[in-house]
Design a protein around this motif. Structure first.
Motif, PDB file in Angstrom:
ATOM      1  N   GLU A  83      57.670  37.727  36.802  1.00  0.00           N
ATOM      2  CA  GLU A  83      57.287  37.050  38.041  1.00  0.00           C
ATOM      3  C   GLU A  83      58.199  37.370  39.210  1.00  0.00           C
ATOM      4  OE1 GLU A  83      55.607  32.716  37.469  1.00  0.00           O
ATOM      5  OE2 GLU A  83      57.502  33.042  36.428  1.00  0.00           O
ATOM      6  N   PRO A 103      46.364  29.486  32.328  1.00  0.00           N
ATOM      7  CA  PRO A 103      45.976  29.801  33.692  1.00  0.00           C
ATOM      8  C   PRO A 103      44.767  30.719  33.751  1.00  0.00           C
ATOM      9  CG  PRO A 103      47.869  31.091  33.052  1.00  0.00           C
ATOM     10  CD  PRO A 103      47.466  30.290  31.862  1.00  0.00           C
ATOM     11  N   LYS A 109      54.863  37.220  41.593  1.00  0.00           N
ATOM     12  CA  LYS A 109      54.045  36.020  41.469  1.00  0.00           C
ATOM     13  C   LYS A 109      53.280  35.711  42.755  1.00  0.00           C
ATOM     14  CE  LYS A 109      57.942  32.893  41.904  1.00  0.00           C
ATOM     15  NZ  LYS A 109      58.614  31.803  41.218  1.00  0.00           N
ATOM     16  N   GLY A 158      50.018  36.577  33.861  1.00  0.00           N
ATOM     17  CA  GLY A 158      49.250  37.175  34.940  1.00  0.00           C
ATOM     18  C   GLY A 158      49.173  38.670  34.775  1.00  0.00           C
ATOM     19  N   ARG A 164      46.168  35.625  38.338  1.00  0.00           N
ATOM     20  CA  ARG A 164      46.422  34.801  37.167  1.00  0.00           C
ATOM     21  C   ARG A 164      45.206  34.765  36.249  1.00  0.00           C
ATOM     22  NH1 ARG A 164      51.162  32.137  38.599  1.00  0.00           N
ATOM     23  NH2 ARG A 164      51.481  32.447  40.802  1.00  0.00           N
ATOM     24  N   LYS A 190      45.637  29.875  43.804  1.00  0.00           N
ATOM     25  CA  LYS A 190      45.391  31.248  44.265  1.00  0.00           C
ATOM     26  C   LYS A 190      44.858  31.296  45.683  1.00  0.00           C
ATOM     27  CE  LYS A 190      43.462  34.831  42.484  1.00  0.00           C
ATOM     28  NZ  LYS A 190      42.324  35.488  41.908  1.00  0.00           N
ATOM     29  N   ASP A 216      44.556  26.408  38.723  1.00  0.00           N
ATOM     30  CA  ASP A 216      45.050  27.736  39.061  1.00  0.00           C
ATOM     31  C   ASP A 216      44.274  28.401  40.169  1.00  0.00           C
ATOM     32  OD1 ASP A 216      46.410  27.725  36.200  1.00  0.00           O
ATOM     33  OD2 ASP A 216      47.262  29.223  37.556  1.00  0.00           O
TER      34      ASP A 216
END
Lengths: 852, 852
Positions: free
Chosen positions: A752, A840, A574, A781, A579, A851, A847
């Motif tokens: 994740e 996301p 993650k 993701g 994402r 990031k 989101d």
């Protein structure tokens, strides 16, 4: 292939013009199905053998005989399909090629020497001949490579590493490249430049395997299997080195280390079998040619085996290893510096881009001038070829100590190093220094060339220098247990050669190669120590030469995890996944599909979700498939259909005008064609261009057809453009029909919490290109090679404050306590996560904040 | 470990009695959470270092000094966490252990010889001493192993192979096993039986690594990472062989071949570093002990390197290789036959099961009687130890030709083979024959023992025999190019040793080992040819000895795919997957959970689906987790809670009797305890028994509590049993609360169309235990190790009519034409499939029919 193309054309001709009046809707479906299956589609061996099996032989008298023969043939074909036949053939071919090439190279080098010797009276003419020989051969090599395809340039190991990683680089495995590589390599090595044979030979072996595989697929469809193909290529890369050095074990190990990231023990025997056969055949040919009496090592040494070394000397070997490691890292750095200098200086770049042959010519002139034996070359033993130099370094006499030379009946090349004016240390030191930058420069020339032998020679010289220094330091040898044992400088040369070539290529197996090359293994432990230390040092400073090349060439490759960075266990997926995954849903309409395809993502597959709300991952679909779906909806067949129905309607209207009013609009046949579809295709990545060209031919109208269409539209309607747009919209708003779409139902999934370390292992093991990150079935993701590369290269920055999500520090403490079961998470956490982050995607600000 | 246990008890004591009057509902939750985390839970190094980091040093004057020291300590700890420190330590330990053990073994063997020699006058006493020595040592070895744990029995390579495959066999890596293995192995080898040291040594190295890893985890939590642990174990297995034979390269390669199925190139250097260090230290110790002058090979040979062999001799080496292959397969077969005979004959089995030490004693007496030197042993060179025999076989003199022996100054053991009555061929032949069955028998004894050295010795003798035959056939040597070269029987012995040991273990790296052992590599190609051919032959007839052991011991292991079976590419997952998957759904109730847990499946994880209708796979949950969920619902805390509330209600009723009537039933507190939960636990597999015992202690009532409960129930109710059952039912009908359940959100998934070949690769690569087969997100089946084993073992039958689903033949034709993209399928096919087979569970007749 020619046959296939012809068939294809025939097929198109027949259908397009012969069946023109047929039901075109059905045709479009057929066509789409054909297109999808085209790539894998060719009359398979099974089908062919089936067709062979049941002919009408009953009407002849020799029916039984024929069927018996057929059965024999079938059995033979089955036999030929076996791996070992393939491997033995490959080994024999490569042994033959290697021997033939050596013959050619020797011939060239002898010619140079002969011309040089026969012009002994005139130094200028000698110089001219010396330089001209090298320039002509290198120019020919560079020109020939240019002519047949520039994929033959360089060593080929970086490309093979990428191919064995699972990335398809088709151009690198063609027949053309094979010819270019073999011919150009022979002439390049014949020029006497400090270039190597082994790297290109790995490539040549893979080329040979690819061609053989293509040829053998006549006998069994098993050769078309991709996994098997990769396995065969990885066996072939072992053959390359084995046939070069007659070193089967070292060849296998080197190929594993240099080209692979993961290795299936199941394939082990393949490499060994093929490598042994090729090494054997290579040496047997030499014996038959009466070069040799029997099979012996290529660079045989004759060290004493009774007391090879004293324990105290191990320290000297260790120091030599460390120094070699530093030299190796420096070599990689210097080589990259030269590459980047030429590439980044705009003037130089443009200058050489226009005059492509000028660069190798200039480099050749520079190097051959400096190595001209009566000139500066006399101080660095330039009258010897690379092979002779190596033999001289491995000599078991001590040069710095006159009088200790024993009498052996083998050629003594030490005269080249014993210059009357300067002593051995100077000549050796000069050799190391000059060859060092010359080799780093020479391998940047656009000819097929390797770096293994040059570094091997430099390493041997460096080791010899160290050995001679030791011999000068302890002129009486080392005292141990009442006896004095002399120091053998040749042994240091052996260790140095293995250490430097190991440091440059980041391999340990050079140790094995040198044992096989010299035919002696009594210096096992000193050489191992030197090689391991050289690797440790070199790996801490620089990537391997092959990885450096991969970076320079920007090949899609996964970098290795460095050693000792324990934080790799604490970075989770993650932290570095993206994402912003482009996906399509089962209930999406054609407009969504078009938007997604236009988005210009670099990946060739898209995620298929159940719906945007649930985000349950159902599978992945290839971009090409989706393009086919869109083309089917908006493509040529439907336009033709529309035209036809339009014309029919027109005729109808001419007879019964009042009948038209509302019926036509509700019919599916009145759907309109949209020309912007072309635009969709132009934005797709280069990879699929081949397929697109085919598609293009279907749904683009001929100019005459366009005119006819415009005419038919303008005949009865005042605003054709408006109508077109309206129908475009209606067409695009229809839900997509995925029925004929091939999907991959179980794409690889990560969680994740998977660590960077494990992700890297997975990508290496399964040769992945991308993986989806899911949480209880939901897509959250994606990790592609790009993200992983970034995460590895910047793993230290990832640990910093910026890239880290806010909870990371908390996680670390927890993760350390339950490292073992970290993959499993409480369900309610997953649900909560999902609820708080339901969509996301890029357009959600929450989101993108997270990031950045 | 003691500390942990104590802490555990403390914790329990405090909570169970100290917090008894607390809110027990909250306690139950805590307890469940604690249980789940218990396995991984221990104060991690990070936490410890954190607690070390911020103490109250400000109140002292030496605060700065202390903090500086702390920083140094932290740095040191970080350093110690590095891999290379671990590897070097491991290498040093193993070198020391190997040397020490050799010392012990030599001492035992010398003692035997000394006693035997000093009793030269009385043959009977000699015999007694000879046999007694062997029997005593073997009995001690077997007894000691029995005493400390039978996991030390045998070579340990099969177990290591299984452990490195990812299966947890904790008992094999304990400190107890280590002690048992080291002590018993020394005494077993000291007995002079034909047993080997290398197999157990691989195990010992892994034990050492596991213990070191446990110790080092004090310094860094990275040692707790499972991936890393496995990587370290695989490096350790390389150390085992390297420290035995001082053969670092061969050790690494052998460990890769013998114990691994897949190999990460990233780990390559680990093995080499540790193996080199251990080999070096092992040999340095020998030098320090003045056994040797300097570091040389263990079994040094002195063959001529100028003309090692003629090309024509390659044929003889090839024949030797093939013969060795047959012998190797025979050895594996014989060994398995003995095992199965003892195991399957009930009388023998029961007899020896009761008298465990009798079997090794009987075997020892038999073997030592036959090898008694003045008796039958004189015809088979029994006065030599295994090491001396090997040295004599590698001798470069020719025994069958008197007078050609040159004078060397090294020990000559050939006297043992030159019996006055019989010639060399008979003694060698007898040796091969006798040792062959003796070794196969000896390694069945329940002592730590390996098979490598015995097969190595037999192979060397066999090679020597072949060499002597060749020398007798061509007494003047082979004529080539005007010169006559003598035949060297010792070289055949070298090739034979490598070939036979390679055939038995199915490895090619024995060739490298023998080069490192003999210190000469000039017979590279002949040995390679012999070893490869021996492998080819042996692999076609029998599994390797280690795989054979795995089968005998029924360890959970994935068999290798044989070579050349191309049909493996055509068998698909759907042909061998099980459609009867036990799963749970998100909306299931406790009753379903209980049913599933009672079903007695062997897998430790269960699939979690969204619902039975959609069958969308959300993840997998460990059985233990589910058991915890059930225990939470029906366990002791809730019962105690019930008791407490019951008591409160009773008190309340005593004051206000009329108040009770309908309120209590609706309350959650009146839920009843079900005693049959115990039954659930007893049906679970053995693996989780440890965890179960812990759980047991929570939800089983003390007898006194039971009585109290019964009393409380009978006080106010006439039919307590009925009420209990009613409440049980209501309790079980509640939907399961998965909130605190750890799930693995992305279990590994396969597709129906995945080939057997690819599935095998996946299982090998990822060390999988099971994989779910999904189709666009839906669970349709499962493949576990068991199914895969069956499919591989019966791959030929799978092709037959019975096991095949009806569409298989059609599929074959299709699959051959689009082999490359076989994984992707049209969506509509997947949907159709799904619709026609919505619930492929056991109770559906359609599916069970398909299976049978």
């Amino acid at each position: 292939m020619a046959g296939l193309n012809q068939q294809e054309l025939q097929y198109e001709q027949t259908l397009m013009y012969g069946h023109y009046t047929q039901d075109l809707g059905a045709y479009a479906k057929e066509e789409a199905a054909r297109l999808r299956e085209k790539s894998g589609r060719r009359p398979s061996a099974t089908e062919r053998s089936l067709s062979l099996e049941n002919p009408d032989y009953d009407n002849g008298r020799c029916g039984k005989c024929c069927s018996c023969m057929l059965r024999c043939k079938k059995f033979l074909i089955a036999c030929v399909g076996e791996d070992w036949i393939f491997l033995i053939l490959l080994g024999l071919f490569m042994g033959l090629i290697s021997w033939g090439m050596d013959y050619g190279i020797d011939y060239c080098l002898h010619a140079q020497k002969w011309v040089y010797m026969s012009l002994e009276n005139n130094v200028f003419l000698q110089y001219l001949a010396w330089v001209t020989h090298a320039v002509v051969l290198i120019t020919f090599s560079a020109g020939f490579t240019q002519l047949l395809g520039s994929h033959a340039v360089g060593s080929g190991i970086p490309e093979m590493k990428t191919i064995l990683r699972g990335v398809v680089l088709k151009e690198y495995l063609t027949c053309k490249t094979f010819v270019a590589k073999v011919v150009s390599l022979t002439s390049a090595l014949g020029s006497g430049m400090p270039l190597g044979k082994e790297g290109p030979f790995v490539h040549i072996a893979c080329l040979c395997a690819a061609m053989l595989s293509r040829f053998m697929s006549v006998f069994g469809n098993v050769y078309q299997n991709k996994t098997r193909y990769i396995e065969m290529l990885s066996a072939a890369s072992a053959v390359g080195l084995a046939s070069c050095f007659a070193a089967p074990i070292g060849g296998v190990l080197f190929s594993i280390e240099a080209t692979g990231t993961v290795f299936l023990v199941r394939n082990y025997w393949r490499g060994f079998l093929a490598a042994t056969i090729s090494a054997l055949f290579f040496r047997i040919l030499a014996v038959w040619d009466t070069e040799e009496e029997t099979i012996t090592a290529l660079f045989k040494t004759r060290f004493s085996t009774d007391f090879p070394f004293d324990l105290k000397e191990l320290l000297a070997f260790a120091v030599l290893g460390i120094a070699s490691g530093i030299l190796g890292a420096l070599f990689v750095y210097l080589n990259r510096l030269i590459f980047e200098f030429i590439r980044n200086q705009n003037f130089i770049k443009n200058f050489f881009m226009k005059r492509r042959l000028l660069y190798p010519v200039l480099v050749t002139i520079l190097i051959s001038t400096l190595t001209f034996p009566p000139g500066f070359g006399q101080f660095m033993g330039s009258q010897l070829t690379q092979k002779e130099s190596l033999l001289s370094f491995f000599d078991n006499r001590t040069w710095s100590k006159p009088g200790t030379a024993e009498d052996y009946d083998y050629p003594d090349f030490s005269y080249a190093w014993k210059h009357p004016q300067v002593n051995v240390f100077v000549t050796l030191g000069l050799f190391v220094f000059m060859k060092f930058w010359m080799s780093a420069l020479a391998i940047t020339m656009p000819v097929p060339c390797g770096s293994f032998i040059p570094t091997f020679v430099i390493g041997a010289a460096f080791g010899r220098l160290a050995g001679e220094c030791m011999a000068a330091w302890f002129p009486d040898g080392i005292y141990s247990d009442g006896t004095v044992y002399p120091i053998v400088p040749g042994a240091y040369a052996v260790a140095g050669a293995a250490a430097l070539s190991g440091a440059v290529s980041h391999t340990v197996s050079t140790a094995v190669i040198i044992f096989e090359l010299t035919g002696q293994i009594s210096y096992l432990l000193p050489v191992m120590i030197a090689v391991i230390l050289a690797n440790v040092v070199a790996q801490s400073f620089q990537p391997s030469l092959y990885d450096s090349m991969i970076k320079i060439k920007k090949l899609p490759y996964l970098p290795e995890l460095g050693w000792g960075h324990n934080e790799k266990y604490n970075i989770r997926v993650k932290d570095f996944m993206t994402r912003d995954v482009t996906y399509i849903t089962l209930n999406c309409c054609y407009r969504d599909l078009q938007d997604v395809l236009q988005a210009g993502d670099h990946l060739k597959t898209l995620a298929l979700l159940k719906s945007s709300q649930s985000r349950i991952l159902l599978g992945s679909i290839e971009r090409v498939e989706l393009q086919a779906v869109v083309s089917q909806q908006l493509g040529r067949p439907r336009r033709l259909e529309y035209l036809r129905e339009r014309a029919a309607a027109k005729r109808k209207r001419q007879s019964v005008v009042s009948h038209l009013s509302s019926e036509g609009i509700s019919q599916k046949a009145t759907l309109e064609v949209r020309f912007q579809v072309n635009q969709v295709w132009s934005s797709t990545p280069r990879r699929t261009s081949l397929c697109l060209q085919r598609l293009h031919s279907i749904f683009c109208l001929e100019p005459s057809e366009k005119k006819a269409m415009a005419a038919s539209l303008s005949l009865h309607d005042s605003s054709p453009r408006l109508q077109i747009e309206e129908w475009e919209e209606s067409q695009l708003d229809e839900p997509v029909d995925f029925d004929n779409c091939k999907i991959e139902p179980a794409p690889f999934q990560l969680v994740e919490h998977t660590s960077l370390h494990k992700t890297h292992t997975m990508f290496s093991l399964l040769r992945l290109d991308h993986a989806y990150v899911t949480s209880i079935g939901r897509l959250i993701g994606m990790v592609s090679l790009k993200e992983l590369q970034k995460a590895i290269d910047g793993s230290l920055e990832v640990k910093g404050a910026k890239v880290r999500p806010p909870m990371a520090s908390l996680r670390d403490v927890r993760s350390s306590s339950c490292n073992i079961e970290i993959e499993a998470t409480e369900l309610h956490k997953l649900w909560d996560q999902y609820n708080s982050r339901s969509l996301p995607r890029k357009h959600l600000p929450s989101d993108s904040d997270e990031k950045s």
